[in-house]
Design a protein around this motif. Structure first.
Motif, PDB file in Angstrom:
ATOM      1  N   ILE A 323     -25.561 -31.867  19.157  1.00 38.77           N
ATOM      2  CA  ILE A 323     -24.468 -30.831  20.002  1.00 38.77           C
ATOM      3  C   ILE A 323     -23.767 -30.645  19.123  1.00 38.77           C
ATOM      4  CG2 ILE A 323     -22.400 -30.937  21.735  1.00 38.77           C
ATOM      5  CD1 ILE A 323     -26.187 -30.234  22.703  1.00 38.77           C
ATOM      6  N   LYS A 324     -22.510 -29.756  18.443  1.00 34.84           N
ATOM      7  CA  LYS A 324     -21.891 -29.755  17.317  1.00 34.84           C
ATOM      8  C   LYS A 324     -20.672 -29.937  17.783  1.00 34.84           C
ATOM      9  CE  LYS A 324     -24.458 -26.430  14.580  1.00 34.84           C
ATOM     10  NZ  LYS A 324     -24.997 -25.967  13.839  1.00 34.84           N
ATOM     11  N   GLY A 325     -19.578 -30.598  17.457  1.00 28.57           N
ATOM     12  CA  GLY A 325     -18.187 -30.284  17.597  1.00 28.57           C
ATOM     13  C   GLY A 325     -17.817 -31.303  19.148  1.00 28.57           C
ATOM     14  N   ASN A 326     -16.665 -30.133  19.920  1.00 28.67           N
ATOM     15  CA  ASN A 326     -16.511 -31.703  21.275  1.00 28.67           C
ATOM     16  C   ASN A 326     -16.416 -29.421  22.386  1.00 28.67           C
ATOM     17  OD1 ASN A 326     -16.144 -34.065  20.780  1.00 28.67           O
ATOM     18  ND2 ASN A 326     -14.723 -33.207  19.668  1.00 28.67           N
ATOM     19  N   PRO A 327     -17.439 -29.554  22.122  1.00 25.33           N
ATOM     20  CA  PRO A 327     -17.362 -27.110  23.621  1.00 25.33           C
ATOM     21  C   PRO A 327     -16.773 -28.529  24.715  1.00 25.33           C
ATOM     22  CG  PRO A 327     -20.151 -28.176  23.113  1.00 25.33           C
ATOM     23  CD  PRO A 327     -19.047 -29.125  22.023  1.00 25.33           C
ATOM     24  N   GLU A 328     -16.856 -26.932  25.699  1.00 26.27           N
ATOM     25  CA  GLU A 328     -16.604 -27.424  26.783  1.00 26.27           C
ATOM     26  C   GLU A 328     -17.639 -27.432  27.749  1.00 26.27           C
ATOM     27  OE1 GLU A 328     -13.622 -27.189  29.459  1.00 26.27           O
ATOM     28  OE2 GLU A 328     -13.084 -28.857  27.841  1.00 26.27           O
ATOM     29  N   ALA A 329     -18.543 -26.337  26.742  1.00 31.83           N
ATOM     30  CA  ALA A 329     -20.242 -25.934  27.478  1.00 31.83           C
ATOM     31  C   ALA A 329     -21.391 -25.561  26.762  1.00 31.83           C
ATOM     32  CB  ALA A 329     -19.529 -25.094  28.562  1.00 31.83           C
ATOM     33  N   VAL A 330     -22.063 -25.761  27.254  1.00 36.99           N
ATOM     34  CA  VAL A 330     -23.566 -25.877  26.543  1.00 36.99           C
ATOM     35  C   VAL A 330     -24.349 -25.010  26.846  1.00 36.99           C
ATOM     36  CG1 VAL A 330     -25.673 -27.003  24.469  1.00 36.99           C
ATOM     37  CG2 VAL A 330     -23.157 -28.244  24.583  1.00 36.99           C
ATOM     38  N   LEU A 331     -24.976 -23.944  26.621  1.00 33.24           N
ATOM     39  CA  LEU A 331     -26.104 -22.320  26.713  1.00 33.24           C
ATOM     40  C   LEU A 331     -27.162 -23.213  26.057  1.00 33.24           C
ATOM     41  CD1 LEU A 331     -24.118 -19.459  27.775  1.00 33.24           C
ATOM     42  CD2 LEU A 331     -25.269 -21.667  29.564  1.00 33.24           C
ATOM     43  N   MET A 332     -28.212 -23.433  26.640  1.00 34.89           N
ATOM     44  CA  MET A 332     -29.829 -23.756  26.146  1.00 34.89           C
ATOM     45  C   MET A 332     -31.046 -21.823  26.026  1.00 34.89           C
ATOM     46  SD  MET A 332     -29.720 -27.776  25.802  1.00 34.89           S
ATOM     47  CE  MET A 332     -30.633 -27.494  28.266  1.00 34.89           C
ATOM     48  N   VAL A 333     -30.841 -21.805  25.267  1.00 33.67           N
ATOM     49  CA  VAL A 333     -31.982 -20.386  25.668  1.00 33.67           C
ATOM     50  C   VAL A 333     -33.182 -20.502  25.026  1.00 33.67           C
ATOM     51  CG1 VAL A 333     -31.245 -17.776  25.698  1.00 33.67           C
ATOM     52  CG2 VAL A 333     -29.383 -19.013  25.971  1.00 33.67           C
ATOM     53  N   GLU A 334     -33.736 -20.114  25.772  1.00 34.85           N
ATOM     54  CA  GLU A 334     -35.759 -19.935  25.730  1.00 34.85           C
ATOM     55  C   GLU A 334     -36.458 -19.003  25.528  1.00 34.85           C
ATOM     56  OE1 GLU A 334     -38.582 -23.401  25.899  1.00 34.85           O
ATOM     57  OE2 GLU A 334     -39.130 -21.610  28.078  1.00 34.85           O
ATOM     58  N   PHE A 335     -36.524 -18.393  24.534  1.00 35.25           N
ATOM     59  CA  PHE A 335     -37.281 -17.430  24.766  1.00 35.25           C
ATOM     60  C   PHE A 335     -38.620 -17.280  24.119  1.00 35.25           C
ATOM     61  CE2 PHE A 335     -33.817 -15.546  23.143  1.00 35.25           C
ATOM     62  CZ  PHE A 335     -33.179 -15.223  23.760  1.00 35.25           C
ATOM     63  N   ILE A 336     -40.164 -16.769  24.671  1.00 37.51           N
ATOM     64  CA  ILE A 336     -41.085 -17.331  24.021  1.00 37.51           C
ATOM     65  C   ILE A 336     -42.178 -15.950  24.115  1.00 37.51           C
ATOM     66  CG2 ILE A 336     -41.700 -19.124  25.655  1.00 37.51           C
ATOM     67  CD1 ILE A 336     -43.126 -17.833  27.667  1.00 37.51           C
ATOM     68  N   ASP A 337     -43.038 -16.013  22.586  1.00 41.21           N
ATOM     69  CA  ASP A 337     -43.539 -14.391  22.829  1.00 41.21           C
ATOM     70  C   ASP A 337     -44.432 -14.782  21.570  1.00 41.21           C
ATOM     71  OD1 ASP A 337     -44.110 -11.512  21.971  1.00 41.21           O
ATOM     72  OD2 ASP A 337     -42.152 -11.420  22.661  1.00 41.21           O
ATOM     73  N   ARG A 338     -45.281 -14.605  21.407  1.00 42.67           N
ATOM     74  CA  ARG A 338     -47.158 -13.780  21.607  1.00 42.67           C
ATOM     75  C   ARG A 338     -46.367 -13.716  20.087  1.00 42.67           C
ATOM     76  NH1 ARG A 338     -51.136 -14.260  23.908  1.00 42.67           N
ATOM     77  NH2 ARG A 338     -51.698 -13.094  26.110  1.00 42.67           N
ATOM     78  N   ASP A 339     -45.647 -13.232  19.574  1.00 48.01           N
ATOM     79  CA  ASP A 339     -44.998 -12.411  18.226  1.00 48.01           C
ATOM     80  C   ASP A 339     -43.873 -13.260  18.245  1.00 48.01           C
ATOM     81  OD1 ASP A 339     -44.450 -11.426  15.106  1.00 48.01           O
ATOM     82  OD2 ASP A 339     -44.768  -9.718  16.480  1.00 48.01           O
ATOM     83  N   LEU A 340     -43.745 -14.045  17.219  1.00 48.83           N
ATOM     84  CA  LEU A 340     -42.368 -15.574  16.808  1.00 48.83           C
ATOM     85  C   LEU A 340     -41.101 -14.067  16.373  1.00 48.83           C
ATOM     86  CD1 LEU A 340     -41.230 -17.597  16.952  1.00 48.83           C
ATOM     87  CD2 LEU A 340     -42.349 -18.620  14.796  1.00 48.83           C
ATOM     88  N   ASN A 341     -41.937 -13.387  15.528  1.00 48.52           N
ATOM     89  CA  ASN A 341     -40.510 -12.431  14.926  1.00 48.52           C
ATOM     90  C   ASN A 341     -40.244 -11.542  16.593  1.00 48.52           C
ATOM     91  OD1 ASN A 341     -41.362 -12.950  12.535  1.00 48.52           O
ATOM     92  ND2 ASN A 341     -43.228 -10.996  12.380  1.00 48.52           N
ATOM     93  N   VAL A 342     -40.624 -11.524  17.139  1.00 46.09           N
ATOM     94  CA  VAL A 342     -39.309 -10.199  18.187  1.00 46.09           C
ATOM     95  C   VAL A 342     -38.447 -11.621  19.068  1.00 46.09           C
ATOM     96  CG1 VAL A 342     -40.009 -10.015  20.435  1.00 46.09           C
ATOM     97  CG2 VAL A 342     -41.606  -8.770  18.985  1.00 46.09           C
ATOM     98  N   ALA A 343     -39.196 -13.021  18.933  1.00 45.74           N
ATOM     99  CA  ALA A 343     -38.193 -14.119  19.390  1.00 45.74           C
ATOM    100  C   ALA A 343     -37.477 -14.565  18.867  1.00 45.74           C
ATOM    101  CB  ALA A 343     -39.431 -15.385  19.313  1.00 45.74           C
ATOM    102  N   LYS A 344     -37.667 -14.089  17.241  1.00 40.43           N
ATOM    103  CA  LYS A 344     -36.135 -14.436  16.337  1.00 40.43           C
ATOM    104  C   LYS A 344     -35.346 -13.338  16.337  1.00 40.43           C
ATOM    105  CE  LYS A 344     -39.013 -17.028  13.107  1.00 40.43           C
ATOM    106  NZ  LYS A 344     -39.195 -16.750  11.811  1.00 40.43           N
ATOM    107  N   SER A 345     -35.822 -12.015  17.118  1.00 41.04           N
ATOM    108  CA  SER A 345     -34.863 -10.758  16.495  1.00 41.04           C
ATOM    109  C   SER A 345     -33.764 -11.360  17.942  1.00 41.04           C
ATOM    110  CB  SER A 345     -36.054  -9.671  17.339  1.00 41.04           C
ATOM    111  OG  SER A 345     -34.791  -8.554  17.019  1.00 41.04           O
TER     112      SER A 345
END
Length: 966
Positions: A323-345
């Motif tokens: 956790i960087k700094g002192n944020p008011e809120a943090v969102l954790m967003v997960e992507f799954i895909d057979r092709d990691l490049n799609v997830a990276k996009s």
């Protein structure tokens, strides 16, 4: 239903010949089952742990005959009061926890209701499958409880809820008949060969649906997260899955015999984005755009949760790391895909969304699965982190499950904050932003009438707002006592009448978990709350200082019953429960029993009683709860406080007298051990050892060694200006002297001279002792004397700035723990010493620039961590040192070894000790050990346990260091 204890005893006696499982109808057991993770407390009639479905059928038959209500229970972690009631509780978790049939091709599995989610997924992993309803309590949540609750988990946006992933339920109905609720086609009624109970239920459901279809369409929220009431909206005359009506029914319609689940492929490519927002509303606005990227989840942590997590040792490191700094809120967003490049996009698109909200907002992403798991563990522990707040004011669950659309989420959260402000409180926000279900907990004191009234006002205003938004008041955690009352407000009178008809169709005498979903209790009925109007605890004169919590009872009340101690796979907590699977052997069970005793809710003088001793006796004082319980409920210290009073009233066993006074009684072992080891297998001798002295004849007794070799090395040390106090503990200085010799030579190698207190040329005075054996047996006044001896020695010799090095974890680490909180230690403030385990000290010296030797040590090393090392996060330095020395090592992932000081020597506890050892430690060693490998275990009792059950002679790390450095 108010029954006397005599009437309850009569029920237990009647059930005894009918039940093969366990029957618990005593006041202590009933008290332990009177709470779940909610704000409620209702003492049950009794508890049955059924061994099989025949037990359940017999219990139902008895229940119907005598009009006794039943309540099914799994992990007991329900947050709305679903699993408490004036009923006979049916606890499925001990016996009915088997995986019955897996079909890999169809991706389905049949399980018993007591199977824990994490254990199921561990089993499925080798088939590259998983069950993805990943609730935050996955380490203890049972499939039966999740089904009854219609649980959802963090990834419901992608995988759906339980109702979308339960394919069939084999249910036991109130008449004892067993039927499989699964897919029904539109011709079922016409083609059914018999009009049995199952037929009658399906017929009634279809009639109700057709009659009230218009009201159902208008009244049910059009949201994924809607788990309130019964799922009558999923009934369809053209065909439907009949199990849907049982999912989310909270045990009010039937009991479950087995459940068929839909499985999914285990994701192979995952990537996690972590988004930091300076403003809370920004995070809510961003969520609307983020979900368009089709993530598996969007999870929220607000600044309150992050701040509390920083104060909890097990999470603090992860917060600092991710956790960087002192944020008011943090969102954790997960992507799954057979092709990691799609997830990276998608990750790139995610970052753009975050920066669009505010260019100063930070962002990071993680491809490493271990990092992702560590980050998610912090979020999963959200509830426990929030409940770690000290004092009577706690974040209270009662509106935390409301669900609204993402369009409304920013306004909804803003208006909630206004409501909280109106009633002089604030709320804590976390969890499932992706589906509009934020867990929101106002901070209230549930011991005061004023704050309880505020709870009702906040609930009413919030549910009015949710109704206006056409949202759901019950979005994940179910109805129970908390939300059932509000069904009429949310659904209307006609739908509530439908719910009542469904209940009557299944449960004709209303004996299955009554007053939940229909005919409900009131949310704020103080007679149902954990802290009733007359609640008061008595203060006892404690030997430890509990002022950080307020007093002793406040520290006990930190247990919120969420059940993290029911963990069966990772960590150490709670070893005795892992063996017995019984509530009394949990941190939760022990804390509840102490609380009930101190608040006079158990028979008179229960705090100092044989029943309380039975509750505490299998606690091996591993201290894992000190670190792994998010609330830091320190049962080991609490047990010592209890034993201090207990042994003033009741006498100790002979074995316990010998072992607690071991520093003074060492001469007894010196005289007896050699002889006993030779003759202990003679039947009469074995009988005497076990029945009279309570030592297990199956053990080898440690023999006292000659002190001369140690004295020769000690007094021949080279002179040095650098000195270190060597804590020559009772165990090593008497039984394994060679470890102290290795330690002295290693210290000398780093140009330190070791000073062993009270060790001079003319005689061996009794060594300075940490008091560990006294602490373990509650002899805290004697432990005080020992620790005062240490303080006096340090001050008299002006050694109060010298480092103190120890080699027995339980002894050295006493000074980082009990020493700091024990009362009546004089001049404690003058002790400025730093306390190190040997490996920590050497690691520290290496960090200061001492050169490392060239490593010629090629053997593989298996490393077992002592429980107290793990509890104080002191196992990590040992692994770090081995890594620096280029040692080929492998940590042994295990709970307590099971010896636990003298626990495993007790004839009464030998089998428990053996089972603890065989949970993972012994199987791991037998599987991994090769001919030239060595096992490192720093605890003297750990080494003995490993030898007794694997025949491997484990080494102390001092021997390894000696071989490397010398």
């Amino acid at each position: 239903m108010n029954l006397s204890q005599n009437q309850i005893n009569k029920i237990a006696k009647d059930l005894q010949p009918k039940i093969k499982g366990i029957i618990l109808f005593d006041e202590f057991s009933r008290g332990r089952y009177s709470t779940d993770a909610s704000i409620y407390q209702i003492t049950p009639i009794g508890v049955v742990l059924p061994k099989d479905n025949y037990d359940v059928v017999n219990l139902i038959e008895y229940s119907q005959k005598h009009d006794l209500p039943l309540l099914a229970r799994g992990g007991g972690s329900s947050q709305c009061g679903q699993t408490v009631g004036k009923c006979i509780i049916v606890d499925y978790s001990k016996y009915q926890n088997q995986i019955i049939k897996l079909n890999v091709e169809e991706k389905t599995v049949w399980v018993q209701p007591g199977v824990v989610l994490d254990q199921l997924n561990d089993y499925l992993k080798k088939y590259n499958l998983w069950y993805p309803i990943d609730v935050s309590t996955s380490s203890r949540a049972t499939i039966g409880g999740m089904t009854g609750n219609n649980s959802c988990g963090a990834r419901s946006l992608y995988y759906g809820n339980m109702v979308h992933n339960v394919l069939a339920i084999e249910a036991i109905l109130d008449d004892g008949s067993i039927h499989t609720f699964d897919k029904i086609n539109e011709n079922y009624l016409a083609k059914a060969s018999s009009k049995n109970r199952y037929y009658q239920i399906i017929e009634k459901l279809l009639i109700l649906y057709k009659k009230y279809q218009k009201e159902i369409d208008l009244s049910f929220p059009k949201l994924l997260r809607r788990v309130g009431g019964y799922n009558i909206d999923l009934v369809n005359p053209k065909g439907f899955n009949a199990s849907n009506i049982l999912v989310g029914s909270e045990g009010t319609l039937s009991l479950f015999n087995k459940i068929k689940l839909k499985l999914w492929d285990l994701p192979k490519q995952k990537i996690l984005g972590v988004c930091f927002f300076e403003n809370f509303r920004q995070s809510m606005e961003a969520t609307k755009e983020i979900v368009k990227l089709a993530p598996t989840c969007v999870e929220l942590m607000d600044h309150n949760l992050i701040g509390l997590a920083k104060q909890i040792p097990i999470y603090a490191e992860g917060i600092t790391k991710y956790i960087k700094g002192n944020p008011e809120a943090v969102l954790m967003v997960e992507f799954i895909d057979r092709d990691l490049n799609v997830a990276k996009s998608k990750i790139n698109d995610l970052e753009s969304i975050v920066k669009t909200q505010n260019k100063n907002n930070n962002f990071s992403f993680h491809e490493n699965l271990a990092d992702q798991k560590e980050i998610f563990e912090i979020r999963k522990a959200g509830l426990n982190i929030l409940m770690s707040m000290k004092g009577d004011r706690k974040p209270i669950a009662f509106i935390e499950d409301c669900a609204v659309t993402l369009e409304q989420l920013p306004d909804y959260t803003s208006r909630l904050k206004e409501i909280f402000k109106k009633y002089g409180t604030e709320g804590m926000f976390y969890a499932h932003a992706s589906v509009g279900t934020l867990h929101v907990r106002p901070v209230l004191n549930m011991k005061t009438e004023h704050e309880i009234k505020n709870m009702r006002k906040i609930a009413e205003e919030t549910f009015d707002m949710v109704k206006k938004y056409k949202g759901s008041h019950s979005g994940e955690h179910g109805d129970g006592i908390l939300r059932s009352e509000f069904h009429e407000k949310m659904f209307g009178k006609k739908i509530v009448q439908v719910f009542e008809n469904i209940k009557d169709t299944f449960d004709q005498k209303s004996l299955l978990n009554p007053h939940k979903i229909v005919k409900p209790y009131k949310l704020d009925d103080r007679q149902l709350l954990r802290y009733k109007p007359n609640y008061k605890t008595k203060n006892i004169d404690t030997q430890f200082d509990w002022s950080n919590w307020g007093n002793f009872s406040d520290a006990i009340e930190m247990c919120n019953n969420n059940g993290a101690c029911r963990e069966l796979n990772d960590g150490v907590m709670c070893p005795s429960y892992r063996v017995t699977r019984e509530e009394k052997d949990l941190v939760r069970g022990r804390a509840n029993t102490l609380r009930l005793a101190l608040s006079n809710q158990l028979p008179k003088n229960s705090f100092v009683s044989k029943e309380m001793f039975k509750t505490m006796e299998l606690c091996v004082s591993c201290k894992a709860c000190q670190r792994e319980c998010p609330m830091g409920v320190d049962i080991a210290k609490m047990k010592s406080e209890f034993l201090f009073y207990y042994y003033k009233k009741f006498s100790m066993k002979i074995k316990d007298k010998i072992m607690s006074n071991l520093p003074k009684n060492i001469w007894i072992l010196k005289l007896t051990s050699p002889l006993l080891n030779k003759i202990k297998n003679i039947s009469l001798i074995s009988f005497i050892i076990e029945k009279i002295f309570s030592f297990s004849a199956k053990r080898t007794f440690p023999e006292v060694q000659n002190i001369k070799p140690l004295k020769n090395i000690y007094f021949s040390q080279p002179d040095s200006e650098n000195k270190v106090i060597l804590l020559a503990d009772t165990f090593n200085i008497n039984f394994e002297i060679q470890n102290l010799i290795y330690t002295i030579k290693v210290l000398n190698k780093f140009n330190f001279k070791a000073i062993i207190p009270n060790f001079d040329n003319s005689q061996l005075s009794r060594p300075i002792c940490c008091g560990r054996t006294y602490i373990s047996y509650g002899q805290l006044d004697k432990a005080n004397q020992e620790l005062n001896r240490f303080v006096n020695y340090i001050i008299e010799n002006n050694y109060n700035k010298l480092p103190v090095v120890g080699i027995e974890p339980s002894c050295l680490l006493t000074f980082n723990d009990e020493f700091k909180t024990m009362k009546n230690i004089l001049n404690k403030d003058q002790i400025k010493n730093q306390f190190y385990l040997l490996e920590e000290f050497i690691l520290h010296q290496i960090a200061l620039g001492n050169k490392l030797p060239t490593n010629t040590f090629n053997q593989k090393v298996l490393v077992h961590g002592h429980c107290h090392q793990k509890a104080q996060n002191k196992f990590t330095p040992l692994l770090q040192l081995l890594k620096k020395l280029n040692i080929n090592y492998k940590p042994i992932e295990t709970s307590c070894c099971g010896m636990a000081g003298s626990f495993g020597y007790d004839s009464e506890y030998y089998e428990y000790s053996k089972k603890m050892a065989h949970l993972s430690l012994i199987p791991f060693i037998k599987k991994e050990i090769m001919e030239d490998d060595i096992v490192i275990a720093n605890g003297v009792s750990c080494r003995q346990q490993i030898f007794d059950f694997s025949n491997q002679k484990a080494k102390h790390v001092s021997e390894l260091l000696f071989k490397i450095f010398m």
